[in-house]
Each structure stands twice: as structure tokens, then as C-alpha cells.
Design a protein around this motif. Structure first.
Motif, PDB file in Angstrom:
ATOM      1  N   LYS A  49       0.858  -1.204   0.006  1.00 39.91           N
ATOM      2  CA  LYS A  49      -0.058   0.126  -0.099  1.00 39.91           C
ATOM      3  C   LYS A  49       0.769   1.205  -0.017  1.00 39.91           C
ATOM      4  CE  LYS A  49      -3.959  -2.268   0.289  1.00 39.91           C
ATOM      5  NZ  LYS A  49      -3.661  -3.527   0.400  1.00 39.91           N
ATOM      6  N   PRO A  50       0.215   2.714  -0.310  1.00 37.30           N
ATOM      7  CA  PRO A  50       0.983   3.565  -0.384  1.00 37.30           C
ATOM      8  C   PRO A  50       1.555   4.050   1.137  1.00 37.30           C
ATOM      9  CG  PRO A  50      -1.173   3.989  -1.642  1.00 37.30           C
ATOM     10  CD  PRO A  50      -0.971   2.757  -0.999  1.00 37.30           C
ATOM     11  N   GLY A  51       2.905   4.275   0.918  1.00 32.72           N
ATOM     12  CA  GLY A  51       3.580   4.433   2.369  1.00 32.72           C
ATOM     13  C   GLY A  51       4.229   3.432   2.990  1.00 32.72           C
ATOM     14  N   THR A  96       3.569   7.948  -1.892  1.00 32.99           N
ATOM     15  CA  THR A  96       2.074   8.466  -1.275  1.00 32.99           C
ATOM     16  C   THR A  96       2.144   9.940  -1.634  1.00 32.99           C
ATOM     17  OG1 THR A  96       0.647   8.553   0.516  1.00 32.99           O
ATOM     18  CG2 THR A  96       2.868   8.477   0.976  1.00 32.99           C
ATOM     19  N   HIS A  97       0.770  10.353  -2.125  1.00 28.96           N
ATOM     20  CA  HIS A  97       0.758  11.910  -2.160  1.00 28.96           C
ATOM     21  C   HIS A  97       0.401  12.593  -0.811  1.00 28.96           C
ATOM     22  CE1 HIS A  97      -0.138  11.695  -6.531  1.00 28.96           C
ATOM     23  NE2 HIS A  97      -0.829  10.634  -6.390  1.00 28.96           N
ATOM     24  N   HIS A  98       0.528  11.771   0.394  1.00 23.96           N
ATOM     25  CA  HIS A  98       0.397  12.376   1.546  1.00 23.96           C
ATOM     26  C   HIS A  98       1.654  12.819   1.958  1.00 23.96           C
ATOM     27  CE1 HIS A  98      -3.977  11.246   2.747  1.00 23.96           C
ATOM     28  NE2 HIS A  98      -3.671  10.245   2.146  1.00 23.96           N
ATOM     29  N   GLU A  99       2.848  12.610   1.441  1.00 25.87           N
ATOM     30  CA  GLU A  99       4.136  12.809   1.740  1.00 25.87           C
ATOM     31  C   GLU A  99       4.186  14.451   1.402  1.00 25.87           C
ATOM     32  OE1 GLU A  99       6.650  10.509  -0.521  1.00 25.87           O
ATOM     33  OE2 GLU A  99       6.912   9.022   1.024  1.00 25.87           O
ATOM     34  N   GLU A 100       4.806  15.390   2.155  1.00 26.41           N
ATOM     35  CA  GLU A 100       5.166  16.739   1.969  1.00 26.41           C
ATOM     36  C   GLU A 100       5.666  17.008   0.474  1.00 26.41           C
ATOM     37  OE1 GLU A 100       4.682  20.572   2.822  1.00 26.41           O
ATOM     38  OE2 GLU A 100       4.142  18.970   4.090  1.00 26.41           O
ATOM     39  N   ARG A 101       6.535  16.073   0.199  1.00 26.87           N
ATOM     40  CA  ARG A 101       7.384  16.246  -0.933  1.00 26.87           C
ATOM     41  C   ARG A 101       6.563  16.157  -2.220  1.00 26.87           C
ATOM     42  NH1 ARG A 101       8.825  11.297  -3.332  1.00 26.87           N
ATOM     43  NH2 ARG A 101      10.776  12.149  -4.408  1.00 26.87           N
ATOM     44  N   ALA A 102       5.385  15.590  -2.280  1.00 27.98           N
ATOM     45  CA  ALA A 102       4.399  15.079  -3.156  1.00 27.98           C
ATOM     46  C   ALA A 102       3.458  16.294  -3.561  1.00 27.98           C
ATOM     47  CB  ALA A 102       3.796  13.743  -2.850  1.00 27.98           C
ATOM     48  N   HIS A 103       3.496  17.136  -2.418  1.00 28.98           N
ATOM     49  CA  HIS A 103       2.278  18.317  -2.530  1.00 28.98           C
ATOM     50  C   HIS A 103       2.529  19.082  -3.850  1.00 28.98           C
ATOM     51  CE1 HIS A 103       1.229  17.895   1.953  1.00 28.98           C
ATOM     52  NE2 HIS A 103       1.033  16.661   1.380  1.00 28.98           N
ATOM     53  N   MET A 188      -5.814  17.077  -2.199  1.00 31.40           N
ATOM     54  CA  MET A 188      -7.070  16.105  -2.801  1.00 31.40           C
ATOM     55  C   MET A 188      -6.500  14.647  -3.368  1.00 31.40           C
ATOM     56  SD  MET A 188      -9.217  17.434  -5.979  1.00 31.40           S
ATOM     57  CE  MET A 188     -10.230  18.897  -4.952  1.00 31.40           C
ATOM     58  N   TYR A 189      -5.248  14.673  -3.691  1.00 30.83           N
ATOM     59  CA  TYR A 189      -4.634  13.446  -4.206  1.00 30.83           C
ATOM     60  C   TYR A 189      -4.543  12.506  -3.302  1.00 30.83           C
ATOM     61  CZ  TYR A 189      -3.942  15.155  -9.232  1.00 30.83           C
ATOM     62  OH  TYR A 189      -4.077  15.590 -10.570  1.00 30.83           O
ATOM     63  N   GLY A 190      -4.336  13.006  -2.174  1.00 30.60           N
ATOM     64  CA  GLY A 190      -4.360  11.986  -0.941  1.00 30.60           C
ATOM     65  C   GLY A 190      -5.625  11.412  -0.775  1.00 30.60           C
ATOM     66  N   LEU A 191      -6.586  12.106  -0.809  1.00 34.94           N
ATOM     67  CA  LEU A 191      -8.141  11.480  -0.429  1.00 34.94           C
ATOM     68  C   LEU A 191      -8.549  10.865  -1.809  1.00 34.94           C
ATOM     69  CD1 LEU A 191     -11.087  11.962   0.792  1.00 34.94           C
ATOM     70  CD2 LEU A 191     -11.512  13.793  -1.057  1.00 34.94           C
ATOM     71  N   PHE A 192      -7.939  10.984  -2.988  1.00 39.42           N
ATOM     72  CA  PHE A 192      -8.391   9.929  -3.810  1.00 39.42           C
ATOM     73  C   PHE A 192      -7.475   8.612  -3.941  1.00 39.42           C
ATOM     74  CE2 PHE A 192      -8.977  13.629  -7.259  1.00 39.42           C
ATOM     75  CZ  PHE A 192      -9.804  14.047  -6.752  1.00 39.42           C
ATOM     76  N   GLU A 193      -6.380   8.832  -3.190  1.00 39.01           N
ATOM     77  CA  GLU A 193      -5.507   7.504  -2.963  1.00 39.01           C
ATOM     78  C   GLU A 193      -6.190   6.792  -1.819  1.00 39.01           C
ATOM     79  OE1 GLU A 193      -1.029   7.937  -2.740  1.00 39.01           O
ATOM     80  OE2 GLU A 193      -1.577   7.749  -0.677  1.00 39.01           O
ATOM     81  N   THR A 194      -6.383   7.356  -0.651  1.00 38.74           N
ATOM     82  CA  THR A 194      -6.873   6.796   0.527  1.00 38.74           C
ATOM     83  C   THR A 194      -8.318   6.277   0.408  1.00 38.74           C
ATOM     84  OG1 THR A 194      -5.450   8.017   1.808  1.00 38.74           O
ATOM     85  CG2 THR A 194      -7.091   6.962   3.001  1.00 38.74           C
ATOM     86  N   GLU A 195      -9.145   6.899  -0.062  1.00 43.88           N
ATOM     87  CA  GLU A 195     -10.553   6.664  -0.065  1.00 43.88           C
ATOM     88  C   GLU A 195     -11.355   6.005  -1.215  1.00 43.88           C
ATOM     89  OE1 GLU A 195     -13.364   9.263   1.864  1.00 43.88           O
ATOM     90  OE2 GLU A 195     -11.783   9.778   3.479  1.00 43.88           O
ATOM     91  N   THR A 198      -7.235   5.194  -5.854  1.00 49.34           N
ATOM     92  CA  THR A 198      -6.877   5.803  -7.155  1.00 49.34           C
ATOM     93  C   THR A 198      -5.746   6.879  -7.002  1.00 49.34           C
ATOM     94  OG1 THR A 198      -9.091   5.576  -8.197  1.00 49.34           O
ATOM     95  CG2 THR A 198      -7.326   6.953  -9.293  1.00 49.34           C
ATOM     96  N   ARG A 199      -4.501   6.237  -7.678  1.00 47.12           N
ATOM     97  CA  ARG A 199      -3.352   7.139  -7.348  1.00 47.12           C
ATOM     98  C   ARG A 199      -2.826   7.775  -8.674  1.00 47.12           C
ATOM     99  NH1 ARG A 199       2.408   6.636  -7.034  1.00 47.12           N
ATOM    100  NH2 ARG A 199       3.185   8.207  -5.342  1.00 47.12           N
ATOM    101  N   MET A 200      -2.675   9.027  -8.563  1.00 51.91           N
ATOM    102  CA  MET A 200      -2.146   9.648  -9.831  1.00 51.91           C
ATOM    103  C   MET A 200      -0.617   9.473 -10.086  1.00 51.91           C
ATOM    104  SD  MET A 200      -4.817  10.640 -10.573  1.00 51.91           S
ATOM    105  CE  MET A 200      -6.551  11.426  -9.907  1.00 51.91           C
ATOM    106  N   ILE A 201      -0.132   8.797 -11.083  1.00 54.78           N
ATOM    107  CA  ILE A 201       1.000   8.044 -11.308  1.00 54.78           C
ATOM    108  C   ILE A 201       1.943   9.317 -12.314  1.00 54.78           C
ATOM    109  CG2 ILE A 201       2.692   6.485 -12.445  1.00 54.78           C
ATOM    110  CD1 ILE A 201       1.284   5.922  -9.737  1.00 54.78           C
ATOM    111  N   ARG A 202       1.146   9.934 -13.307  1.00 58.59           N
ATOM    112  CA  ARG A 202       1.891  10.871 -14.198  1.00 58.59           C
ATOM    113  C   ARG A 202       0.772  11.660 -14.900  1.00 58.59           C
ATOM    114  NH1 ARG A 202       1.790  10.514 -19.750  1.00 58.59           N
ATOM    115  NH2 ARG A 202       0.813   8.671 -20.775  1.00 58.59           N
TER     116      ARG A 202
END
Length: 262
Positions: A49-51, A96-103, A188-195, A198-202
Motif C-alpha cells: 500500500k502507499p506509504g 504516497t500523495h500524503h508526503e510533503e514532497r509530493a504536494h 486532494m490526491y491524498g483523498l483519492f488515494e486513501t478513500e 486511485t493514485r495519480m502516477i503521471r
């Protein structure tokens, strides 16, 4: 101005299959590419899973019956594509989109002075409707399929900077409401990923200059005719499946669009 941006042979690995060209001649990909594809399949299936920490290079080499160097080369590419993240002394983790670096990976609007700041988001409208023909084409949907349209304004230090329309496949995002978007405090991408899994790759983008129309000017607090940057983005998940169309209008009086080319 219009521009678009993204982003020899070897023995088959266990679980990998060689492609066959239309001429029936076998084609091969390098072994590390086959291992990369197998690891990507595990990411896509949710095995890790992400993370989460993925198995070590030694463990993956034993699993796929290849050398550790082959695994390392596969993970190098996955890391370069932001699918996994290496952490010194800890191992390799699923990005994961929840990481600070991904924002700021997909948000390229940067301040002319000072450090980037987290945007404040105001949801203007959320509605479910039949996909307009152009959106259906970009999302590879059938005409009339359900989509969710989100309109929101993003501000920095109280000043509106971005007006966005976000289009999502209705079947993938059942249950997404304005209330859920408003109460969710993360990206928002963190919400999509978690709930919604759906994870945005590119993503691919088209950028051009436009002038402000009256209705847009009211939301962005600028006069009609003010120059804006129009950014149309299509985001993809695993398997190069398009899962988002995002159309943004950016104020650039105190910000600029920044991209890194390599």
C-alpha cells in the motif's frame, strides 16, 4: 503558446511473458524492465500500500530469481518515476500523495519571492453529470457516462490564485461529495488515494495564455481581460489509464509556472 509536457534483450523473468509482434517474431525487453513490470503489478494490485515498506532488494532478487543488481536497476527507474521512495537506512517505500514532497509534484505554480506555501482551497461546486464529449474522450469513457465535476478556487495567504475545474470518472469516485471535500484537510490526491484507491502516477499538460472572462474575474478577483495562464492536465494511474481532467486558470501577477526538465 501551446506546449505539452509529461512527465536489448534478456531472459524472461518468472511471471513475465515476452511480447509477440504482428509478424509473429518474438520481441524481448531487458530483464530489469521485466522485473520493473512485475513490481509495478504488485503496486497496482495493492500488495504493498502507499506509504508501506516494500521487500528489500535481496528479498525481491530471491523472489524473482534474478541478481540484486537487476532489482536495483528496476527500483532506480521506479524511484525516478516517483512510484517508490528510497529512504537512507530505512529501505524503499511505496510513494504516497500524503508526503510533503509530493504536494508540489503536480502543482507547478510557485511564488516569485519566498518559499512555496500550502494553498487554501474553497470548493465552489460539485456535481454529477453526463460527460461532455471532449471530457469523455480524454478520460476514455463512453458518451453519456457519469462524471463528477469539481470547481474550486485555490488561494495563497487569502489571495485567489487558481480557478480549477476537475473532471473525474463517476464510476471510480462514487460517494465523492462537496461535504467530503470540504471536511478533508489533506491534499486532494491524498483523498483519492486513501478513500477511492486511485493514485495519480503521471500527467500530461497543455499550457497557453488566455484573458480573463467576467465570471472568472469575479472568482479570481481580477479585472476582465487580465492575462491568465491556462493549464489543461490529464492525470493517469497505473496502466496509463486516464482518471482525471483538470483545467486550471492561474494568476501570475505574483507567481510563475515552474517545471524541471531533464
Amino acid at each position: 503558446m501551446n506546449s505539452a509536457t509529461s512527465n536489448s534483450s534478456g531472459n524472461a523473468a518468472p511471471g513475465a511473458s515476452a511480447g509477440v509482434a504482428s509478424s509473429a517474431s518474438p520481441t524481448f525487453s531487458p530483464l530489469y524492465q521485466q522485473i520493473k513490470a512485475l513490481i509495478t503489478q504488485s503496486l497496482q494490485s495493492g500488495e504493498w500500500k502507499p506509504g508501506e515498506l516494500i521487500p528489500s532488494e535481496v528479498e525481491l532478487a530471491a523472489r524473482f530469481k534474478v541478481s540484486q543488481g537487476t532489482v536495483r536497476k528496476a527500483i532506480d527507474e521506479l524511484s525516478a518515476e516517483n512510484l517508490v521512495v528510497r529512504r537512507q537506512g530505512k529501505g524503499t517505500f511505496v510513494a504516497t500523495h500524503h508526503e510533503e514532497r509530493a504536494h508540489y509534484r503536480f502543482l507547478r505554480l510557485m511564488p516569485d519571492a519566498g518559499e512555496p506555501r500550502q494553498a487554501e482551497s474553497r470548493v465552489v461546486e460539485v456535481k454529477r453529470l453526463r460527460a461532455p464529449a471532449e471530457v469523455a474522450r480524454m478520460l476514455e469513457l463512453k458518451g453519456g457516462d457519469s462524471v463528477i465535476m469539481i470547481k474550486r478556487v485555490q488561494s495563497f495567504e487569502g489571495v485567489p490564485a487558481i480557478l480549477e475545474e476537475i473532471w473525474l470518472p463517476g464510476a471510480l469516485f462514487r460517494g465523492l461529495t462537496a461535504e467530503r471535500l470540504i471536511e478533508y484537510k489533506g491534499p486532494m490526491y491524498g483523498l483519492f488515494e486513501t478513500e477511492f484507491g486511485t493514485r495519480m502516477i503521471r500527467a500530461t499538460e497543455r499550457v497557453k495564455a488566455v484573458s480573463t472572462e467576467a465570471a472568472v474575474g469575479e472568482l479570481l478577483a481580477v479585472a476582465s481581460g487580465t492575462p491568465l495562464l491556462s493549464v489543461e492536465r490529464v492525470s493517469f494511474t497505473y496502466g496509463d489509464k486516464p482518471v482525471e481532467v483538470r483545467r486550471g486558470l492561474y494568476r501570475t501577477d505574483s507567481h510563475h509556472y515552474q517545471n524541471e526538465l531533464s
